[in-house]
Design an enzyme around this catalytic site. Structure first.
Site, PDB file in Angstrom:
ATOM      1  N   HIS A   1      37.694  25.170 -13.451  1.00 38.91           N
ATOM      2  CA  HIS A   1      36.929  23.947 -13.715  1.00 38.91           C
ATOM      3  C   HIS A   1      37.267  22.821 -12.717  1.00 38.91           C
ATOM      4  O   HIS A   1      36.375  22.159 -12.193  1.00 38.91           O
ATOM      5  CB  HIS A   1      37.223  23.413 -15.119  1.00 38.91           C
TER       6      HIS A   1
ATOM      7  N   ASP B   1      44.106  28.318 -16.514  1.00 41.73           N
ATOM      8  CA  ASP B   1      43.075  28.072 -17.534  1.00 41.73           C
ATOM      9  C   ASP B   1      42.105  26.959 -17.109  1.00 41.73           C
ATOM     10  O   ASP B   1      40.914  27.024 -17.417  1.00 41.73           O
ATOM     11  CB  ASP B   1      43.769  27.677 -18.853  1.00 41.73           C
TER      12      ASP B   1
ATOM     13  N   LYS C   1      47.267  19.778 -22.054  1.00 36.12           N
ATOM     14  CA  LYS C   1      46.976  19.879 -23.485  1.00 36.12           C
ATOM     15  C   LYS C   1      47.909  18.930 -24.234  1.00 36.12           C
ATOM     16  O   LYS C   1      48.965  18.568 -23.736  1.00 36.12           O
ATOM     17  CB  LYS C   1      47.239  21.307 -23.971  1.00 36.12           C
TER      18      LYS C   1
ATOM     19  N   GLU D   1      43.290  16.742 -22.629  1.00 37.30           N
ATOM     20  CA  GLU D   1      42.819  17.167 -23.952  1.00 37.30           C
ATOM     21  C   GLU D   1      43.864  16.825 -25.007  1.00 37.30           C
ATOM     22  O   GLU D   1      45.058  17.063 -24.774  1.00 37.30           O
ATOM     23  CB  GLU D   1      42.608  18.683 -23.985  1.00 37.30           C
TER      24      GLU D   1
ATOM     25  N   ARG E   1      33.263  45.521 -32.178  1.00 36.63           N
ATOM     26  CA  ARG E   1      33.819  46.784 -32.664  1.00 36.63           C
ATOM     27  C   ARG E   1      33.807  46.896 -34.190  1.00 36.63           C
ATOM     28  O   ARG E   1      33.642  47.996 -34.729  1.00 36.63           O
ATOM     29  CB  ARG E   1      35.252  46.938 -32.138  1.00 36.63           C
TER      30      ARG E   1
ATOM     31  N   ASP F   1      32.267  50.490 -30.117  1.00 39.50           N
ATOM     32  CA  ASP F   1      33.627  50.477 -29.596  1.00 39.50           C
ATOM     33  C   ASP F   1      33.505  50.658 -28.080  1.00 39.50           C
ATOM     34  O   ASP F   1      32.976  51.672 -27.627  1.00 39.50           O
ATOM     35  CB  ASP F   1      34.402  51.638 -30.248  1.00 39.50           C
ATOM     36  N   LEU F   2      33.986  49.684 -27.333  1.00 33.36           N
ATOM     37  CA  LEU F   2      33.765  49.713 -25.875  1.00 33.36           C
ATOM     38  C   LEU F   2      34.382  50.945 -25.218  1.00 33.36           C
ATOM     39  O   LEU F   2      33.979  51.333 -24.127  1.00 33.36           O
ATOM     40  CB  LEU F   2      34.332  48.449 -25.222  1.00 33.36           C
TER      41      LEU F   2
ATOM     42  N   LYS G   1      35.087  33.533 -17.949  1.00 34.25           N
ATOM     43  CA  LYS G   1      36.433  33.465 -17.398  1.00 34.25           C
ATOM     44  C   LYS G   1      37.435  33.894 -18.473  1.00 34.25           C
ATOM     45  O   LYS G   1      37.067  33.850 -19.648  1.00 34.25           O
ATOM     46  CB  LYS G   1      36.733  32.067 -16.880  1.00 34.25           C
TER      47      LYS G   1
END
Ligand code: BG6
Length: 447
Positions: free
Chosen positions: A227, A222, A323, A203, A42, A83-84, A135
């Site tokens: 995954h 997430d 995390k 992670e 955008r 701009d979508l 995703k």
């Protein structure tokens, strides 16, 4: 060299800069792909300013960037400010309906339907045009179905490529290859020989600058819904006689549909959710930017599940992801009955370990292969759906995950805390230890 016209929606975003442009550059540099790129976002930038910004990011994200080959790659990138929400803006793409067009949606899913409608108006849904969707594809089963209902007004299933970048990792593809090429492994890969399976994706990273997104998602949405369940299905499928894309999708789908549904008792006993708290100078989750102080979003999940197939019935699968862990590790363990284990460390090093009783562990270092995004983009350009998820797989995964999300939303299950930089809360260790098992520690320790 494959030729293609790649329209990248969301070209100024973090994913585009960090993963997609570097992957395209690598494919170009290795003479596998000759892309003409329409970089769409955008911001009202001219091509030169966009290219300057892109080059700065490339210097940051691509090790040993060669200025000459980077310059050649950039010659075929054109920035377009679109701009979508503005159908007229899409007319800029009208004259760019080149052969072998791939449209990469690196934008938030709430814009997918609108973008599809506007692309279709300028003919960019003609047969042969492919779309690649990043995703998250939904935040639960219903929203996943809703997104698909919108997209499928404009694109057929065989035009849609849903990216799960774990499927692009060589180490993940090898889960099938290893068994196919080594029947001896196939003979060990079942409920007769395996006591339990572990899948860990740990992670050291926190939520970085993605707090706004992450807080609406959490570890279950997430990492685990996509995954980890994809890796699980690759582990649990039988060895396929004819492993074409369709057969593989069917086999993965059947695994996902055979996951034993969890009931309320199971949420409490078998599913651990937790959030990292501050420790040793590391911030706690709720102190990170864009995270509400009262946030109940989980940054860690550990659970036990069962695949109710004839190959695996009765074998527990333990999954954990988090995390701000003590180290980064992607690891799959097949622990054998009576002791011994086959351990695949997928990241950061790619090694295969075989622990047999009476001898020291054997370890082989394997080749990580091509970058996952590079591989997946090439496969999408080639029109090979084998490494992408089908809508049915996504829905089956959401259908299994949904009841857990609901129980959490109603606060029926406690949210534990673990110190940032640790390996999760004690209850996640108890999950295995109460059954006489334990999470596997890599042979060389955690790195
Ligand atoms: C992404 C998640 O899909 O995968 C991130 O949104 C996560 O939160 C990332 O960090 C991990 O990918 P990799 O390839 O670094 O293991």
């Amino acid at each position: 060299m494959l030729e293609c016209h790649l329209i990248l929606l969301g070209a100024t975003g973090d994913l585009a800069m960090r993963k997609i442009f570097p992957a395209l550059y690598l494919a170009h540099q290795s003479k596998l792909l000759a892309p003409i790129i329409s970089a769409v976002a955008r911001s009202k930038l001219d091509n030169e300013t966009f290219q300057d910004n892109l080059t700065k990011k490339a210097q940051e994200y691509i090790p040993n960037l060669d200025p000459q080959s980077w310059g050649l790659f950039c010659q075929n990138i054109r920035y377009l400010s679109i701009d979508l929400t503005q159908p007229d803006d899409f007319k800029q793409l009208q004259h760019r309906t080149l052969p072998n067009t791939l449209i990469y949606f690196s934008i938030a899913p709430e814009f997918f339907a609108m973008a599809c409608a506007h692309l279709a108006q300028v003919g960019l849904n003609a047969p042969g045009v492919k779309i690649v969707l990043e995703k998250p594809l939904g935040s639960d089963l219903q929203s996943c179905k809703d997104i698909y209902a919108q997209i499928s007004k404009y694109y057929q299933e065989d035009q849609i490529y849903r990216i799960d970048h774990y499927l692009g990792k060589q180490s993940v593809q090898n889960l099938l290859e290893l068994r196919a090429k080594n029947p001896i492994l196939g003979a060990l890969w079942n409920k007769e020989q395996v006591d339990h399976v572990q899948i860990s994706v740990l992670e050291t990273l926190g939520v970085e600058n993605r707090g706004g997104f992450y807080d609406t998602a959490g570890a279950l949405r997430d990492m685990l819904q996509n995954h980890m369940l994809q890796m699980l299905s690759l582990i649990a499928v039988p060895t396929l006689k004819n492993p074409n894309a369709q057969a593989l999708r069917d086999a993965k789908l059947s695994v996902l549909k055979s996951l034993k549904p969890l009931d309320f008792q199971a949420f409490v006993k078998q599913v651990v959710r937790a959030q990292y708290g501050s420790s040793d100078g590391l911030k706690g989750y709720t102190q990170e930017s864009n995270i509400p102080a009262q946030s109940q979003t989980e940054t860690f999940v550990a659970l036990k599940l069962e695949v109710q197939s004839s190959m695996w019935a009765g074998v527990p699968f333990y999954l954990r992801t988090g995390k701000r862990m003590g180290s980064s590790l992607v690891q799959i363990v097949l622990a054998f009955k009576g002791g011994g284990a086959l351990i695949l460390n997928l990241q950061p090093q790619y090694t295969l370990e075989l622990n047999l009783k009476g001898v020291p562990p054997l370890q082989a270092h394997l080749d990580q292969g091509m970058d996952a995004y590079e591989k997946l983009i090439l496969e999408a350009v080639r029109g090979n759906p084998a490494l992408f998820s089908h809508q049915d797989e996504l829905e089956a995964a959401w259908a299994w995950v949904d009841p857990i999300l609901k129980a959490w939303e109603q606060n029926q299950v406690p949210l534990f805390t673990y110190p940032a930089g640790s390996f999760g809360p004690k209850v996640a260790f108890d999950l295995l230890e109460s059954e006489g098992r334990s999470w596997h520690t890599p042979k060389d320790g955690y790195v």
